[in-house]
Write an enzyme that holds these catalytic residues in place. Sequence first.
Site, short mmCIF file in Angstrom:
data_model
loop_
_atom_site.label_atom_id
_atom_site.label_comp_id
_atom_site.label_asym_id
_atom_site.label_seq_id
_atom_site.Cartn_x
_atom_site.Cartn_y
_atom_site.Cartn_z
N CYS A 1 -0.05 1.71 7.39
CA CYS A 1 -0.59 1.89 6.04
C CYS A 1 -1.99 2.51 6.09
O CYS A 1 -2.34 3.31 5.22
CB CYS A 1 -0.61 0.57 5.29
N GLU B 1 0.83 -1.20 0.00
CA GLU B 1 0.00 0.00 0.00
C GLU B 1 0.87 1.26 0.00
O GLU B 1 0.59 2.21 -0.73
CB GLU B 1 -0.91 0.05 1.25
#
Length: 146
Positions: A101, A72
């Site tokens: 993230c 991510e």
Amino acid sequence: MSINKQSALDKRYLRMAAIWAENSYCRRRRVGALIVKDKMIISDGYNGTPAGFENICEDENGATHPYVLHAEANAITKIACSNNNSKGATLYVTASPCIECAKLIIQAGIKRVVYSEKYRLPDGIELLEKAMIEVLYIEKEKLEIE
């Protein structure tokens, strides 16, 4: 867009994220991510080392190096180097985001996260939900082609 059409697209993009994960050099777990906006893939990422580093994610004991980037984070930071933005986009990721993230996802303006494997800690998903980001879990077994 109808629910069935969106569901089919979600499954396709998750399968594509799983294929993208195959680019990872990490041995412990390979994770892939795609960011989609207006039915276009605007960024992609997989877990691995920063640019210019040797493509070795784990040490001799099998522990992940602290500088390894999550899929991510790689996808979100690629957007920072482009003329695009992720405001209102959907993130497709093979493993649910960790808390670090999740913070990046919130700050990047991503409004929807679709994932197919649960991470050992649920705090990332909990933070996304607290931020009113739509989160959808689709089991890997349900990703087969319809």
